[in-house]
Design an enzyme around this catalytic site. Structure first.
Site, PDB file in Angstrom:
ATOM      1  N   TYR A   1     -22.628  74.589  81.756  1.00 48.11           N
ATOM      2  CA  TYR A   1     -22.812  76.002  82.229  1.00 48.11           C
ATOM      3  C   TYR A   1     -24.407  76.564  81.721  1.00 48.11           C
ATOM      4  O   TYR A   1     -25.030  77.224  82.537  1.00 48.11           O
ATOM      5  CB  TYR A   1     -21.818  76.798  81.372  1.00 48.11           C
ATOM      6  CG  TYR A   1     -21.954  78.354  81.578  1.00 48.11           C
ATOM      7  CD1 TYR A   1     -21.376  78.994  82.743  1.00 48.11           C
ATOM      8  CD2 TYR A   1     -22.390  78.921  80.553  1.00 48.11           C
ATOM      9  CE1 TYR A   1     -21.633  80.483  82.741  1.00 48.11           C
ATOM     10  CE2 TYR A   1     -22.237  80.214  80.687  1.00 48.11           C
ATOM     11  CZ  TYR A   1     -21.864  81.133  81.626  1.00 48.11           C
ATOM     12  OH  TYR A   1     -22.108  82.558  81.865  1.00 48.11           O
TER      13      TYR A   1
ATOM     14  N   SER B   1     -27.231  84.536  81.565  1.00 51.52           N
ATOM     15  CA  SER B   1     -26.457  84.305  80.377  1.00 51.52           C
ATOM     16  C   SER B   1     -27.336  84.275  79.306  1.00 51.52           C
ATOM     17  O   SER B   1     -28.329  83.488  79.231  1.00 51.52           O
ATOM     18  CB  SER B   1     -25.171  83.655  80.383  1.00 51.52           C
ATOM     19  OG  SER B   1     -24.400  83.550  79.350  1.00 51.52           O
TER      20      SER B   1
ATOM     21  N   THR C   1     -22.458  89.254  95.031  1.00 48.91           N
ATOM     22  CA  THR C   1     -21.390  88.080  95.188  1.00 48.91           C
ATOM     23  C   THR C   1     -20.584  88.004  94.126  1.00 48.91           C
ATOM     24  O   THR C   1     -21.016  88.124  92.906  1.00 48.91           O
ATOM     25  CB  THR C   1     -22.443  86.824  95.394  1.00 48.91           C
ATOM     26  OG1 THR C   1     -22.917  86.390  93.898  1.00 48.91           O
ATOM     27  CG2 THR C   1     -23.491  86.837  96.397  1.00 48.91           C
ATOM     28  N   GLY C   2     -19.406  87.319  94.232  1.00 53.07           N
ATOM     29  CA  GLY C   2     -18.306  87.264  93.274  1.00 53.07           C
ATOM     30  C   GLY C   2     -18.085  88.425  92.522  1.00 53.07           C
ATOM     31  O   GLY C   2     -18.056  88.701  91.536  1.00 53.07           O
ATOM     32  N   SER C   3     -17.780  89.449  93.355  1.00 52.10           N
ATOM     33  CA  SER C   3     -17.691  90.807  92.815  1.00 52.10           C
ATOM     34  C   SER C   3     -15.977  91.428  93.029  1.00 52.10           C
ATOM     35  O   SER C   3     -16.074  92.578  92.958  1.00 52.10           O
ATOM     36  CB  SER C   3     -18.575  91.723  93.480  1.00 52.10           C
ATOM     37  OG  SER C   3     -18.400  91.538  95.117  1.00 52.10           O
ATOM     38  N   THR C   4     -15.038  90.501  92.967  1.00 57.95           N
ATOM     39  CA  THR C   4     -13.887  91.087  93.156  1.00 57.95           C
ATOM     40  C   THR C   4     -13.302  91.393  91.675  1.00 57.95           C
ATOM     41  O   THR C   4     -12.238  92.150  91.595  1.00 57.95           O
ATOM     42  CB  THR C   4     -12.800  90.310  93.654  1.00 57.95           C
ATOM     43  OG1 THR C   4     -12.856  88.852  93.043  1.00 57.95           O
ATOM     44  CG2 THR C   4     -13.171  89.788  95.204  1.00 57.95           C
TER      45      THR C   4
ATOM     46  N   GLY D   1     -14.194  91.559  87.187  1.00 61.12           N
ATOM     47  CA  GLY D   1     -15.401  91.164  86.115  1.00 61.12           C
ATOM     48  C   GLY D   1     -16.449  92.024  86.394  1.00 61.12           C
ATOM     49  O   GLY D   1     -16.590  93.032  86.800  1.00 61.12           O
ATOM     50  N   ILE D   2     -17.766  91.135  85.761  1.00 67.50           N
ATOM     51  CA  ILE D   2     -18.966  91.754  85.853  1.00 67.50           C
ATOM     52  C   ILE D   2     -19.224  92.225  87.298  1.00 67.50           C
ATOM     53  O   ILE D   2     -19.979  93.146  87.442  1.00 67.50           O
ATOM     54  CB  ILE D   2     -20.035  90.724  85.121  1.00 67.50           C
ATOM     55  CG1 ILE D   2     -19.829  90.802  83.606  1.00 67.50           C
ATOM     56  CG2 ILE D   2     -21.640  91.300  85.709  1.00 67.50           C
ATOM     57  CD1 ILE D   2     -20.799  89.633  82.994  1.00 67.50           C
ATOM     58  N   GLY D   3     -18.942  91.303  88.128  1.00 63.88           N
ATOM     59  CA  GLY D   3     -19.529  91.561  89.665  1.00 63.88           C
ATOM     60  C   GLY D   3     -18.769  92.839  90.141  1.00 63.88           C
ATOM     61  O   GLY D   3     -19.346  93.522  90.783  1.00 63.88           O
TER      62      GLY D   3
END
Length: 264
Positions: free
Chosen positions: A154, A141, A13-16, A18-20
């Protein structure tokens, strides 16, 4: 160590970016088919095309869905109904003083950073346990343990991920499914890089200088004296998803550059 995930399917998820994105590429490199997720059709399409170009022999597909909502989570579950590997990476941060945080800020961040992973795990875990194999990784994190005063909301969401990850690991004990979390430190992700680039422009310094300034002021306990790369975080995740990591579950694995001073 030769890690092969051939024949496995992964949802990141959230992989477009950065870390993903680095995790999606790392899993594809190991041979897993990968579902890329993001909220923007354009970003998802671009990411899928770029990862396919890197790994033409691996199946790479995309699902456009806003996982901060129940409706978006349902879209992901419908379009990618089964997976062997679930990486709960979707999330964001919005630095604000505590007194400026509204109820909407708190609840909105919780929906994306926490509930997206809860909903995904609730959908995929039962099928993993039925098959007797599965990997779930929550991208938390170092802020889960060292709460930043300018991002208390956060930090709260990242601590929640640790609790959920450990609780789920205990829930699926003995099934062949492992659940772990990973704690990156300051990382050259899309969000952090954008913040550092903005700081550099404002102060008329280089981005590397801005990063060093951030580390000295905000993360002085770093042992590597630099930001980690997204690939370094991805390497840990790929290992946790491998057969070789079958004895590791219920754990919080750090890729924080030594920022956290706790021994355990």
């Amino acid at each position: 160590m030769n890690i092969s995930l051939a024949g496995r399917k992964a949802v990141v998820t959230g992989s477009t970016a950065g870390i993903g994105r680095a995790i999606a590429e790392g899993l594809a490199r190991a041979g897993a088919s990968v579902v890329v997720n993001g909220r923007s059709e354009g970003r998802v399409a671009t990411a899928v095309a770029e990862v396919k170009a890197l790994f033409p022999d691996v199946e790479i597909t995309g699902v456009v869905a806003d996982l901060a909502t129940k409706e978006g989570s349902a879209v992901l579950a419908a379009k990618a109904p089964n997976t062997d590997i679930l990486i709960n990476n979707a999330g964001t941060a919005n630095p604000k003083p505590f007194s400026d945080l509204t109820d909407e800020d708190w609840l909105g961040l919780f929906q994306l950073n926490v509930m997206s992973g809860v909903r995904a795990a609730r959908h995929y875990l039962p099928k993993m346990t039925e098959r007797g194999w599965g990997r779930v990784v929550f991208i938390s994190s170092e802020s889960a343990l060292a709460i930043p005063k300018d991002m208390i909301d956060y930090g709260m969401t990242k601590t929640a991920q640790l609790a959920i990850s450990r609780g789920l690991a205990e829930t699926v004990a003995g099934t062949g499914v492992t659940v772990n979390s990973v704690l990156p430190g300051p990382t050259n992700s899309e969000i952090m890089s954008n913040w550092m680039a903005g700081t550099a422009r404002e102060q008329g310094i280089t981005q590397e200088e801005a990063e060093q300034q951030f580390l000295k002021a905000m993360r002085p306990t770093t042992l590597i004296n630099r930001f980690t790369s997204t690939e370094e975080v991805a390497n840990m995740v790929v290992y946790l998803c491998s057969e070789q990591a079958s004895g590791t579950t219920g754990s919080a694995m750090r890729v924080d550059g030594g920022v956290l001073r706790q021994i355990a």
